[in-house]
Design a protein around this motif. Sequence first.
Motif, PDB file in Angstrom:
ATOM      1  N   HIS A  26       4.408  -6.960  -9.273  1.00 16.82           N
ATOM      2  CA  HIS A  26       4.624  -6.553 -10.925  1.00 16.82           C
ATOM      3  C   HIS A  26       3.072  -5.443 -11.137  1.00 16.82           C
ATOM      4  O   HIS A  26       2.826  -5.163 -12.779  1.00 16.82           O
ATOM      5  CB  HIS A  26       4.591  -7.069 -11.308  1.00 16.82           C
ATOM      6  CG  HIS A  26       6.092  -7.178 -11.710  1.00 16.82           C
ATOM      7  ND1 HIS A  26       7.461  -7.051 -11.347  1.00 16.82           N
ATOM      8  CD2 HIS A  26       6.858  -9.023 -11.363  1.00 16.82           C
ATOM      9  CE1 HIS A  26       8.192  -7.620 -10.960  1.00 16.82           C
ATOM     10  NE2 HIS A  26       7.984  -8.575 -11.000  1.00 16.82           N
ATOM     11  N   GLY A  27       2.439  -6.149 -10.389  1.00 15.45           N
ATOM     12  CA  GLY A  27       0.225  -5.503 -11.098  1.00 15.45           C
ATOM     13  C   GLY A  27       0.532  -3.645 -11.417  1.00 15.45           C
ATOM     14  O   GLY A  27       0.044  -3.507 -12.372  1.00 15.45           O
ATOM     15  N   ASP A  28       1.942  -3.367 -10.972  1.00 17.18           N
ATOM     16  CA  ASP A  28       2.178  -1.731 -10.846  1.00 17.18           C
ATOM     17  C   ASP A  28       1.942  -1.907 -12.392  1.00 17.18           C
ATOM     18  O   ASP A  28       1.836  -0.264 -13.089  1.00 17.18           O
ATOM     19  CB  ASP A  28       2.900  -0.664 -10.032  1.00 17.18           C
ATOM     20  CG  ASP A  28       4.409  -1.822 -10.630  1.00 17.18           C
ATOM     21  OD1 ASP A  28       4.366  -3.068  -9.927  1.00 17.18           O
ATOM     22  OD2 ASP A  28       5.062  -0.805 -10.696  1.00 17.18           O
ATOM     23  N   ASN A  32      -0.859   3.885 -15.295  1.00 15.78           N
ATOM     24  CA  ASN A  32       0.857   4.233 -16.530  1.00 15.78           C
ATOM     25  C   ASN A  32       0.660   5.686 -15.329  1.00 15.78           C
ATOM     26  O   ASN A  32       0.678   6.346 -14.515  1.00 15.78           O
ATOM     27  CB  ASN A  32      -0.458   5.454 -17.168  1.00 15.78           C
ATOM     28  CG  ASN A  32      -0.162   4.813 -19.009  1.00 15.78           C
ATOM     29  OD1 ASN A  32       0.715   4.485 -18.443  1.00 15.78           O
ATOM     30  ND2 ASN A  32      -1.406   4.895 -19.267  1.00 15.78           N
ATOM     31  N   SER A  33       1.237   4.902 -14.121  1.00 12.03           N
ATOM     32  CA  SER A  33       1.734   5.667 -12.844  1.00 12.03           C
ATOM     33  C   SER A  33       2.886   6.439 -12.933  1.00 12.03           C
ATOM     34  O   SER A  33       3.575   6.208 -14.126  1.00 12.03           O
ATOM     35  CB  SER A  33       2.105   4.796 -11.222  1.00 12.03           C
ATOM     36  OG  SER A  33       2.626   3.289 -11.955  1.00 12.03           O
ATOM     37  N   LEU A  45       2.281   2.938  -6.548  1.00 13.18           N
ATOM     38  CA  LEU A  45       1.440   1.774  -6.396  1.00 13.18           C
ATOM     39  C   LEU A  45       2.174   0.982  -6.522  1.00 13.18           C
ATOM     40  O   LEU A  45       2.191  -0.331  -5.262  1.00 13.18           O
ATOM     41  CB  LEU A  45       1.437   1.960  -7.840  1.00 13.18           C
ATOM     42  CG  LEU A  45       0.327   3.194  -8.393  1.00 13.18           C
ATOM     43  CD1 LEU A  45      -0.292   2.519  -9.586  1.00 13.18           C
ATOM     44  CD2 LEU A  45      -1.111   2.520  -7.669  1.00 13.18           C
ATOM     45  N   ARG A  46       3.893   0.833  -6.482  1.00  7.77           N
ATOM     46  CA  ARG A  46       4.327  -0.785  -6.754  1.00  7.77           C
ATOM     47  C   ARG A  46       5.155  -0.472  -4.779  1.00  7.77           C
ATOM     48  O   ARG A  46       5.080  -1.283  -4.367  1.00  7.77           O
ATOM     49  CB  ARG A  46       6.072  -0.061  -7.229  1.00  7.77           C
ATOM     50  CG  ARG A  46       6.998  -1.631  -6.879  1.00  7.77           C
ATOM     51  CD  ARG A  46       8.326  -1.036  -7.898  1.00  7.77           C
ATOM     52  NE  ARG A  46       7.425  -1.062  -9.407  1.00  7.77           N
ATOM     53  CZ  ARG A  46       8.696  -0.620 -10.219  1.00  7.77           C
ATOM     54  NH1 ARG A  46       9.522  -0.559  -9.902  1.00  7.77           N
ATOM     55  NH2 ARG A  46       8.199  -0.767 -11.649  1.00  7.77           N
ATOM     56  N   THR A  47       5.484   0.517  -4.274  1.00  6.53           N
ATOM     57  CA  THR A  47       4.920   0.935  -2.605  1.00  6.53           C
ATOM     58  C   THR A  47       4.328   0.128  -1.967  1.00  6.53           C
ATOM     59  O   THR A  47       4.948  -0.411  -1.083  1.00  6.53           O
ATOM     60  CB  THR A  47       5.843   2.298  -2.405  1.00  6.53           C
ATOM     61  OG1 THR A  47       6.490   2.715  -3.222  1.00  6.53           O
ATOM     62  CG2 THR A  47       6.251   2.005  -0.829  1.00  6.53           C
ATOM     63  N   LEU A  48       3.172   0.451  -2.902  1.00  9.84           N
ATOM     64  CA  LEU A  48       2.004   0.017  -1.149  1.00  9.84           C
ATOM     65  C   LEU A  48       2.307  -1.545  -2.061  1.00  9.84           C
ATOM     66  O   LEU A  48       1.669  -2.686  -0.887  1.00  9.84           O
ATOM     67  CB  LEU A  48       0.921   0.402  -1.619  1.00  9.84           C
ATOM     68  CG  LEU A  48       0.851   1.882  -1.942  1.00  9.84           C
ATOM     69  CD1 LEU A  48      -0.566   2.872  -2.138  1.00  9.84           C
ATOM     70  CD2 LEU A  48       0.647   1.626   0.103  1.00  9.84           C
ATOM     71  N   ASP A 151      -9.374  -6.420 -15.713  1.00 13.18           N
ATOM     72  CA  ASP A 151      -9.817  -6.238 -13.697  1.00 13.18           C
ATOM     73  C   ASP A 151      -8.506  -6.388 -12.973  1.00 13.18           C
ATOM     74  O   ASP A 151      -8.515  -6.859 -12.187  1.00 13.18           O
ATOM     75  CB  ASP A 151     -11.089  -6.978 -13.610  1.00 13.18           C
ATOM     76  CG  ASP A 151     -11.558  -6.172 -12.068  1.00 13.18           C
ATOM     77  OD1 ASP A 151     -10.643  -5.237 -11.975  1.00 13.18           O
ATOM     78  OD2 ASP A 151     -12.607  -6.962 -11.632  1.00 13.18           O
ATOM     79  N   LEU A 152      -7.548  -5.128 -13.456  1.00 18.07           N
ATOM     80  CA  LEU A 152      -6.324  -5.600 -12.988  1.00 18.07           C
ATOM     81  C   LEU A 152      -6.795  -5.093 -10.833  1.00 18.07           C
ATOM     82  O   LEU A 152      -5.941  -6.175 -10.138  1.00 18.07           O
ATOM     83  CB  LEU A 152      -5.655  -4.897 -13.584  1.00 18.07           C
ATOM     84  CG  LEU A 152      -3.588  -4.322 -12.730  1.00 18.07           C
ATOM     85  CD1 LEU A 152      -3.094  -6.339 -12.808  1.00 18.07           C
ATOM     86  CD2 LEU A 152      -2.710  -3.846 -13.963  1.00 18.07           C
TER      87      LEU A 152
END
Lengths: 213, 133
Positions: A26-28, A32-33, A45-48, A151-152
């Motif tokens: 959920h960090g993605d 704003n991807s 980003l979520r895939t990674l 700082d995500l």
Amino acid sequence: MTKTSLILVLTLFVSITVFGVVFGNHGDSGYNSSGDGYNAIDNPLRTLIITGASHFIKSYSLFQQFLNKIELAELYGVNYDELRGIINDTLANIENARTDYYDFMKLASVTPYNESFIAALEPFDYDGFREKNHLNAIIFSKLAALLKNGDLTGVYQEIYQKTGEISLFLHIVKASVDKDMFPGIPVLWEINQVYFNSYFFGQYAAMVFNEVK
Amino acid sequence: MKNLSSLGMIMLFTSMTLFGLASITPYNTSCIYALQSFNYDEFREKYQLNRIIFSKLASLLRCGDFTSVYQEIYQKTGKISRLLHVVKASIDKDIFPEIPVLWEINQVYFDSYLFGQYAAMIFSNIKYKINHK
């Protein structure tokens, strides 16, 4: 027909909302991807995050298999070929996780933050959340310090650095096992400790992100 | 997934057997004395161990309460087994398990695991000292 459609829609809804919440997920939402759909395939980003988590968990699971063989060695003897196979797979998975987190950070560095998500991280009641869920205070405070400052990316950087630390330690174990030498037990304890700290850091991150989201 | 609950039962049974056996076996007094005089704070600092988990273990060992270490692990295996049955109940109905339950299981597993690991670290250290006196 309507009833069947309803069941199908509900099943799909459940299946797309429950996946991927164990480690760092959920960090993605903080970026704003492109592609805000539920499917990970829409969102690199979520895939990674998911592949990184999968490799990390697999690596830890293999390391536990290794420790299990070490534990049983006193009763049943040592099979070095078997140990070599497990430690090589453990290393391969932690290296894959490391690559995923490196790629994540690279992509995150050129992706703007989702300001509303970042803004929600600062006032979040970290102490209340920790108390409610009986979380480990030492590990959680490190995570909270990063998130309070928005700082995500730092969260994933921390996990990335830990995968490097684990990899270095695993190479020490591999060097022993490759020579048919029983690995030093204190190194195994230390690896387990680093895995543990990193695992919970990632799990707590997923828990907070899930709550904020 | 059937393996999940049988593994929990094996864990529980093994701990129960160990705990039962220890309760009828006398303590090694030199070991108990070494545990009472052990410098726990220094050991924790040296190996950078988790303070919360370690302090629980240290409070038992300072009193020479050796069997309670295994009693603690035994109790945790019971909790893990109960939680695994919750997961099994979902899976058996083809329902995706509740993620918070998985988080909780993971937390109990890890806490118990490190508790056991720290105990092994201390016992190993004490055994080494006794053997090299």
